[in-house]
Scaffold this motif. Structure first.
Motif, short mmCIF file in Angstrom:
data_model
loop_
_atom_site.label_atom_id
_atom_site.label_comp_id
_atom_site.label_asym_id
_atom_site.label_seq_id
_atom_site.Cartn_x
_atom_site.Cartn_y
_atom_site.Cartn_z
N ILE A 51 1.02 -1.14 -0.13
CA ILE A 51 0.11 -0.24 -0.31
C ILE A 51 1.02 0.99 -0.23
O ILE A 51 0.73 2.82 -0.24
N SER A 52 2.13 1.25 0.65
CA SER A 52 2.57 2.30 0.68
C SER A 52 3.35 2.33 -0.43
O SER A 52 3.60 3.64 -1.57
N SER A 53 4.06 1.82 -0.82
CA SER A 53 4.54 2.06 -2.21
C SER A 53 3.21 2.08 -3.42
O SER A 53 4.06 3.13 -4.58
N LEU A 54 2.55 1.56 -3.68
CA LEU A 54 1.27 2.11 -4.63
C LEU A 54 0.88 3.34 -3.99
O LEU A 54 0.78 4.16 -5.22
N ILE A 55 1.21 3.99 -2.65
CA ILE A 55 0.71 5.61 -2.79
C ILE A 55 1.44 6.52 -3.05
O ILE A 55 1.48 7.41 -3.53
N ARG A 56 3.03 5.83 -2.95
CA ARG A 56 4.55 6.61 -2.96
C ARG A 56 3.79 6.69 -4.94
O ARG A 56 4.24 7.95 -5.46
N ALA A 57 3.69 5.61 -5.30
CA ALA A 57 4.22 5.60 -7.08
C ALA A 57 2.55 6.39 -7.62
O ALA A 57 2.82 7.56 -9.60
N ILE A 58 1.24 6.66 -6.69
CA ILE A 58 0.42 7.59 -7.13
C ILE A 58 0.55 8.78 -7.34
O ILE A 58 0.43 10.13 -8.19
N LEU A 59 1.43 9.27 -6.39
CA LEU A 59 2.25 11.09 -5.53
C LEU A 59 2.84 11.53 -5.95
O LEU A 59 3.09 12.72 -6.50
N GLU A 60 4.06 10.41 -6.86
CA GLU A 60 5.27 11.32 -8.28
C GLU A 60 4.94 11.45 -8.98
O GLU A 60 3.90 11.03 -9.72
#
Length: 60
Positions: A51-60
């Motif tokens: 989930i953290s990786s997914l959120i980081r990918a969305i925010l970048e």
């Protein structure tokens, strides 16, 4: 005070009726509990990482 004494007397009688596990059973149960906890830790760590990786990918 009489009720408190009666309560602990009843607790003592009930504890004598308890079927306590033998050493081998206790070891087996402990291993099962520790393995279950380790599995849960690994599972939730993986979900958290995903989930953290997914959120980081969305925010970048």
């Amino acid at each position: 005070m009489q009720r408190l004494t009666g309560f602990f007397s009843g607790v003592g009688r009930e504890m004598k009726k308890v079927s306590w596990p033998k050493g081998k059973e206790l070891t087996r149960y402990t291993v099962v509990v520790v393995a279950t906890v380790l599995f849960a830790v690994a599972f939730f760590a993986a979900v958290d990482y995903g989930i953290s990786s997914l959120i980081r990918a969305i925010l970048e």
